[in-house]
Design a protein around this motif. Sequence first.
Motif, mmCIF file in Angstrom:
data_model
loop_
_atom_site.group_PDB
_atom_site.id
_atom_site.type_symbol
_atom_site.label_atom_id
_atom_site.label_comp_id
_atom_site.label_asym_id
_atom_site.label_seq_id
_atom_site.Cartn_x
_atom_site.Cartn_y
_atom_site.Cartn_z
ATOM 1 N N CYS A 82 0.812 -1.212 0.000
ATOM 2 C CA CYS A 82 0.000 0.000 0.000
ATOM 3 C C CYS A 82 0.847 1.265 0.000
ATOM 4 O O CYS A 82 0.472 2.270 -0.607
ATOM 5 C CB CYS A 82 -0.944 -0.010 1.204
ATOM 6 S SG CYS A 82 -2.282 -1.220 1.048
ATOM 7 N N VAL A 83 1.999 1.207 0.663
ATOM 8 C CA VAL A 83 2.908 2.349 0.591
ATOM 9 C C VAL A 83 3.380 2.558 -0.839
ATOM 10 O O VAL A 83 3.445 3.680 -1.338
ATOM 11 C CB VAL A 83 4.105 2.147 1.552
ATOM 12 C CG1 VAL A 83 5.226 3.132 1.240
ATOM 13 C CG2 VAL A 83 3.663 2.310 2.998
ATOM 14 N N SER A 84 3.676 1.470 -1.515
ATOM 15 C CA SER A 84 4.116 1.567 -2.908
ATOM 16 C C SER A 84 3.027 2.141 -3.796
ATOM 17 O O SER A 84 3.274 3.014 -4.627
ATOM 18 C CB SER A 84 4.533 0.183 -3.416
ATOM 19 O OG SER A 84 4.888 0.225 -4.770
ATOM 20 N N VAL A 85 1.792 1.649 -3.600
ATOM 21 C CA VAL A 85 0.670 2.105 -4.418
ATOM 22 C C VAL A 85 0.221 3.506 -4.031
ATOM 23 O O VAL A 85 -0.024 4.365 -4.871
ATOM 24 C CB VAL A 85 -0.514 1.119 -4.306
ATOM 25 C CG1 VAL A 85 -1.759 1.683 -4.971
ATOM 26 C CG2 VAL A 85 -0.144 -0.218 -4.910
ATOM 27 N N GLY A 86 0.101 3.745 -2.725
ATOM 28 C CA GLY A 86 -0.458 5.006 -2.259
ATOM 29 C C GLY A 86 0.493 6.175 -2.313
ATOM 30 O O GLY A 86 0.057 7.321 -2.387
ATOM 31 N N CYS A 87 1.787 5.904 -2.266
ATOM 32 C CA CYS A 87 2.762 6.988 -2.208
ATOM 33 C C CYS A 87 3.665 7.034 -3.427
ATOM 34 O O CYS A 87 4.087 8.094 -3.849
ATOM 35 C CB CYS A 87 3.633 6.858 -0.963
ATOM 36 S SG CYS A 87 2.699 6.642 0.560
ATOM 37 N N GLY A 88 4.001 5.865 -3.934
ATOM 38 C CA GLY A 88 4.830 5.832 -5.129
ATOM 39 C C GLY A 88 6.318 5.825 -4.877
ATOM 40 O O GLY A 88 7.099 5.770 -5.813
ATOM 41 N N TRP A 89 6.729 5.897 -3.594
ATOM 42 C CA TRP A 89 8.159 5.839 -3.313
ATOM 43 C C TRP A 89 8.361 5.534 -1.841
ATOM 44 O O TRP A 89 7.421 5.535 -1.046
ATOM 45 C CB TRP A 89 8.879 7.120 -3.727
ATOM 46 C CG TRP A 89 8.650 8.311 -2.841
ATOM 47 C CD1 TRP A 89 7.458 8.816 -2.451
ATOM 48 C CD2 TRP A 89 9.648 9.125 -2.231
ATOM 49 N NE1 TRP A 89 7.649 9.900 -1.641
ATOM 50 C CE2 TRP A 89 8.981 10.124 -1.486
ATOM 51 C CE3 TRP A 89 11.042 9.114 -2.246
ATOM 52 C CZ2 TRP A 89 9.658 11.100 -0.763
ATOM 53 C CZ3 TRP A 89 11.714 10.099 -1.523
ATOM 54 C CH2 TRP A 89 11.031 11.077 -0.805
ATOM 55 N N ASP A 90 9.614 5.271 -1.433
ATOM 56 C CA ASP A 90 9.881 4.794 -0.079
ATOM 57 C C ASP A 90 9.978 5.895 0.960
ATOM 58 O O ASP A 90 10.275 5.627 2.121
ATOM 59 C CB ASP A 90 11.154 3.935 -0.051
ATOM 60 C CG ASP A 90 12.391 4.704 -0.502
ATOM 61 O OD1 ASP A 90 12.244 5.851 -0.966
ATOM 62 O OD2 ASP A 90 13.501 4.166 -0.395
ATOM 63 N N GLY A 91 9.711 7.129 0.584
ATOM 64 C CA GLY A 91 9.754 8.237 1.535
ATOM 65 C C GLY A 91 8.380 8.718 1.936
ATOM 66 O O GLY A 91 8.221 9.851 2.386
ATOM 67 N N CYS A 92 7.402 7.879 1.801
ATOM 68 C CA CYS A 92 6.009 8.197 2.094
ATOM 69 C C CYS A 92 5.847 8.742 3.520
ATOM 70 O O CYS A 92 6.084 8.021 4.490
ATOM 71 C CB CYS A 92 5.189 6.922 1.931
ATOM 72 S SG CYS A 92 3.463 7.043 2.325
ATOM 73 N N VAL A 93 5.429 9.991 3.679
ATOM 74 C CA VAL A 93 5.389 10.594 5.012
ATOM 75 C C VAL A 93 4.222 10.076 5.843
ATOM 76 O O VAL A 93 4.322 10.008 7.072
ATOM 77 C CB VAL A 93 5.349 12.135 4.929
ATOM 78 C CG1 VAL A 93 6.596 12.662 4.241
ATOM 79 C CG2 VAL A 93 4.091 12.649 4.243
ATOM 80 N N VAL A 94 3.114 9.710 5.222
ATOM 81 C CA VAL A 94 1.978 9.177 5.971
ATOM 82 C C VAL A 94 2.179 7.689 6.244
ATOM 83 O O VAL A 94 1.945 7.205 7.350
ATOM 84 C CB VAL A 94 0.657 9.427 5.221
ATOM 85 C CG1 VAL A 94 -0.517 8.822 5.978
ATOM 86 C CG2 VAL A 94 0.432 10.933 5.032
ATOM 87 N N GLY A 95 2.622 6.954 5.260
ATOM 88 C CA GLY A 95 2.848 5.525 5.425
ATOM 89 C C GLY A 95 3.900 5.198 6.465
ATOM 90 O O GLY A 95 3.858 4.143 7.101
ATOM 91 N N ALA A 96 4.836 6.107 6.686
ATOM 92 C CA ALA A 96 5.876 5.869 7.688
ATOM 93 C C ALA A 96 5.294 5.753 9.089
ATOM 94 O O ALA A 96 5.888 5.119 9.965
ATOM 95 C CB ALA A 96 6.909 6.996 7.648
ATOM 96 N N GLY A 97 4.129 6.353 9.308
ATOM 97 C CA GLY A 97 3.510 6.341 10.630
ATOM 98 C C GLY A 97 2.634 5.137 10.904
ATOM 99 O O GLY A 97 1.992 5.074 11.964
ATOM 100 N N LEU A 98 2.588 4.172 9.987
ATOM 101 C CA LEU A 98 1.873 2.920 10.243
ATOM 102 C C LEU A 98 2.822 2.000 11.010
ATOM 103 O O LEU A 98 3.504 1.158 10.448
ATOM 104 C CB LEU A 98 1.419 2.278 8.926
ATOM 105 C CG LEU A 98 0.067 2.761 8.356
ATOM 106 C CD1 LEU A 98 0.154 4.234 7.960
ATOM 107 C CD2 LEU A 98 -0.305 1.941 7.140
#
Length: 223
Positions: A82-98
């Motif tokens: 989901c981080v890959s799909v929702g953010c498109g890269w490994d620096g996802c600022v929202v996904g990091a908080g999961l």
Amino acid sequence: FLVVLRDPTEAAWVLWQRLVTEPRQHSAYGTSASVLHAYAEGFNFSTRAAAEAAALERCLVAGQHSAAGMSLSTSPDLWRRCVSVGCGWDGCVVGAGLFAPQLRAWRISHADSRLAVFTLRELRDRPAAAAARVRRHLDLHLSAASAADASATASSPDCASELLQQQAKARVAEATALPEGAAGRLRAFYARLSAQLRRELTALGAPLESWRHTDAWLWADEE
């Protein structure tokens, strides 16, 4: 291993500020300039956070077939997808908080006893107790070669506590000026993952009850 958690809404804001002011030098997805241009161009924090949270929520709900409004429980594999799909890269600022699926991944790789979890506000508000927990945890796992260093650290507990508190205060202060609109949206999103995070923390023996007054975000789903 020592793990320090903070309010994921604040973490997203801090990460965003770092991304737009201190671009990364390298990325698996291309140069830092091209990655940041695609990620941040045309967005402020509020619009990026809202879009990212919505995309992640859609992916997580679809991945576990959850109804709208229900709590979410996310596996490490689903989180990565989901981080890959929702953010498109490994620096996802929202996904990091999961945090829950990340803790689960650590628990899969390492014995629970090797992980000690703290919160940033615990380090700020109760530095002496936190420093004592750090020392107890390290005493269980330090190699003989590290015994001298451990002894030196233990001989100056006041200095260790003071350093912890100073560093924690500085990190907490980074989250000032968090946009309220974005904060509300993100808190609602992260609240759906709070129950799973508490289960992971309980499995790790974290002192949850002592965090109730300093880290209310862990119980956001109960508000």
